[in-house]
Scaffold this motif. Structure first.
Motif, short mmCIF file in Angstrom:
data_model
loop_
_atom_site.label_atom_id
_atom_site.label_comp_id
_atom_site.label_asym_id
_atom_site.label_seq_id
_atom_site.Cartn_x
_atom_site.Cartn_y
_atom_site.Cartn_z
N ASP A 1 32.33 16.17 43.63
CA ASP A 1 32.67 17.10 44.70
C ASP A 1 34.09 17.65 44.58
O ASP A 1 34.65 18.16 45.55
N VAL A 2 34.68 17.56 43.38
CA VAL A 2 36.00 18.17 43.14
C VAL A 2 35.77 19.62 42.72
O VAL A 2 35.55 19.93 41.55
N GLU A 3 35.79 20.50 43.69
CA GLU A 3 35.52 21.92 43.45
C GLU A 3 36.64 22.76 44.06
O GLU A 3 37.09 22.50 45.18
N PHE A 4 37.10 23.74 43.34
CA PHE A 4 38.20 24.59 43.80
C PHE A 4 38.07 25.98 43.19
O PHE A 4 37.16 26.25 42.41
N THR A 5 38.98 26.86 43.55
CA THR A 5 38.92 28.25 43.10
C THR A 5 40.16 28.64 42.31
O THR A 5 41.29 28.28 42.69
N ILE A 6 39.96 29.36 41.21
CA ILE A 6 41.05 29.99 40.49
C ILE A 6 40.79 31.50 40.53
O ILE A 6 39.71 31.93 40.95
N ASN A 7 41.76 32.28 40.13
CA ASN A 7 41.60 33.74 40.12
C ASN A 7 41.79 34.24 38.70
O ASN A 7 42.82 33.97 38.07
N ILE A 8 40.81 34.95 38.18
CA ILE A 8 40.96 35.51 36.83
C ILE A 8 41.42 36.96 36.96
O ILE A 8 40.90 37.73 37.76
N ASN A 9 42.43 37.28 36.19
CA ASN A 9 43.05 38.60 36.22
C ASN A 9 42.69 39.34 34.93
O ASN A 9 43.33 39.16 33.90
N VAL A 10 41.64 40.14 34.99
CA VAL A 10 41.16 40.87 33.81
C VAL A 10 41.89 42.22 33.76
O VAL A 10 41.77 43.03 34.68
N ALA A 11 42.64 42.44 32.69
CA ALA A 11 43.45 43.66 32.59
C ALA A 11 43.43 44.20 31.16
O ALA A 11 43.04 43.51 30.23
N ARG A 12 43.91 45.47 31.03
CA ARG A 12 43.91 46.11 29.71
C ARG A 12 45.18 45.81 28.91
O ARG A 12 45.23 46.06 27.71
N SER A 13 46.21 45.32 29.57
CA SER A 13 47.47 45.02 28.88
C SER A 13 48.23 43.95 29.67
O SER A 13 47.94 43.69 30.84
N ASP A 14 49.23 43.36 29.01
CA ASP A 14 50.06 42.37 29.69
C ASP A 14 50.79 43.00 30.87
O ASP A 14 50.95 42.38 31.92
N ALA A 15 51.25 44.25 30.69
CA ALA A 15 51.98 44.94 31.76
C ALA A 15 51.07 45.18 32.97
O ALA A 15 51.48 44.98 34.11
N GLU A 16 49.83 45.59 32.70
CA GLU A 16 48.87 45.82 33.78
C GLU A 16 48.55 44.50 34.50
O GLU A 16 48.45 44.47 35.73
N ALA A 17 48.41 43.44 33.72
CA ALA A 17 48.11 42.12 34.29
C ALA A 17 49.27 41.66 35.18
O ALA A 17 49.05 41.12 36.28
N LYS A 18 50.50 41.87 34.71
CA LYS A 18 51.68 41.45 35.47
C LYS A 18 51.78 42.22 36.79
O LYS A 18 52.05 41.65 37.85
N ASP A 19 51.55 43.54 36.72
CA ASP A 19 51.61 44.38 37.92
C ASP A 19 50.55 43.95 38.93
O ASP A 19 50.83 43.83 40.14
N ALA A 20 49.33 43.69 38.44
CA ALA A 20 48.24 43.26 39.32
C ALA A 20 48.55 41.91 39.96
O ALA A 20 48.32 41.71 41.15
N ALA A 21 49.08 40.98 39.15
CA ALA A 21 49.41 39.64 39.66
C ALA A 21 50.48 39.71 40.74
O ALA A 21 50.41 38.99 41.75
N ASN A 22 51.48 40.57 40.55
CA ASN A 22 52.55 40.71 41.54
C ASN A 22 52.00 41.26 42.86
O ASN A 22 52.36 40.79 43.94
N LYS A 23 51.14 42.27 42.76
CA LYS A 23 50.54 42.85 43.96
C LYS A 23 49.63 41.82 44.66
O LYS A 23 49.60 41.75 45.88
N PHE A 24 48.92 41.04 43.85
CA PHE A 24 48.02 40.02 44.40
C PHE A 24 48.83 38.97 45.17
O PHE A 24 48.43 38.53 46.25
N ALA A 25 49.97 38.58 44.60
CA ALA A 25 50.82 37.58 45.24
C ALA A 25 51.36 38.09 46.58
O ALA A 25 51.56 37.31 47.51
N ARG A 26 51.56 39.41 46.66
CA ARG A 26 52.07 39.99 47.91
C ARG A 26 50.96 40.36 48.88
O ARG A 26 51.22 40.85 49.98
N GLY A 27 49.71 40.15 48.46
CA GLY A 27 48.57 40.48 49.31
C GLY A 27 48.29 41.97 49.37
O GLY A 27 47.63 42.45 50.29
N GLU A 28 48.74 42.71 48.35
CA GLU A 28 48.59 44.17 48.34
C GLU A 28 47.54 44.64 47.34
O GLU A 28 47.29 45.84 47.23
N TYR A 29 46.94 43.70 46.60
CA TYR A 29 46.05 44.10 45.51
C TYR A 29 44.65 44.44 45.99
O TYR A 29 44.08 43.75 46.83
#
Length: 202
Positions: A135-163
């Protein structure tokens, strides 16, 4: 078929219980992954003889799973993929891809631990459930992007709750466009009706 559970399994039962499951689920998942034994008389005797030993090993695995979950629960894991301008991938992201991405960050995760209903086929950030043990179940978030820069931008917005996922944004836009079109059609109908009434009065 009936099986003896060797660990707690959500929505199925607790360690040591004998439960009924579909043959395919038992043969293809529970038994080969050592989560259960077929409930034969021989296996029942074997289980009772080694119950304390199995329970001790089970507790050890559970503790290890809890430790790993504490490190990566809620974490954003990047996967860089080629995709078109509309965000659709040239291929897809599968459970094994996710397991490799998480493991590359020094956390041992296998394909069988990833609970993915269907492959991911667009860029975006998606919640994925992971079941490490019982019963050890949890959630992760996968960030599928076209580039490292796009992934970083998406992750920052996600952290701020704006994504907002591109697919969701496109769906919202399509809905708004349809709504606007419907309103225009309604206005045209009302205008025509008003024009007809004016002609009748004249």
């Amino acid at each position: 078929m009936e099986v003896i559970l060797l660990e707690n399994i959500r929505k199925l039962g607790r360690f040591g219980e004998t439960v009924k499951v579909k043959d395919g689920f038992g043969r293809n998942f529970l038994i080969p992954n050592k989560k259960a034994l077929r409930a034969t008389e021989g296996n029942k005797s074997y289980f009772e003889t080694r119950r304390a030993e199995i329970e001790k090993e089970n507790a050890k695995k559970h503790a290890e799973a809890e430790k790993i979950s504490g490190k990566i629960e809620g974490k954003v894991v990047n996967l860089i993929r080629q995709a078109g301008e509309d965000g659709r991938l040239y291929g897809s992201v599968s459970a094994i891809d996710i397991a490799k991405a998480v493991t590359s960050e020094k956390t041992p995760i296998e394909k069988k631990h990833i609970l993915l209903d269907k492959p991911v086929k667009t860029v975006g950030i998606f919640p994925v459930k992971v079941n490490l043990h019982g019963d050890v179940e949890f959630t992760i978030n996968i960030n599928v992007a076209r580039s490292d820069a796009e992934a970083k931008d998406a992750a920052n917005k996600f952290a701020r709750g704006e994504y907002v996922n591109p697919a969701e944004a496109a769906a919202k836009k399509s809905y708004e466009e349809l709504l606007a079109e419907a309103e225009q059609q309604q206005a045209a109908v009302e205008a025509n009706a008003s024009e007809d009434e004016s002609k009748e009065v004249a």
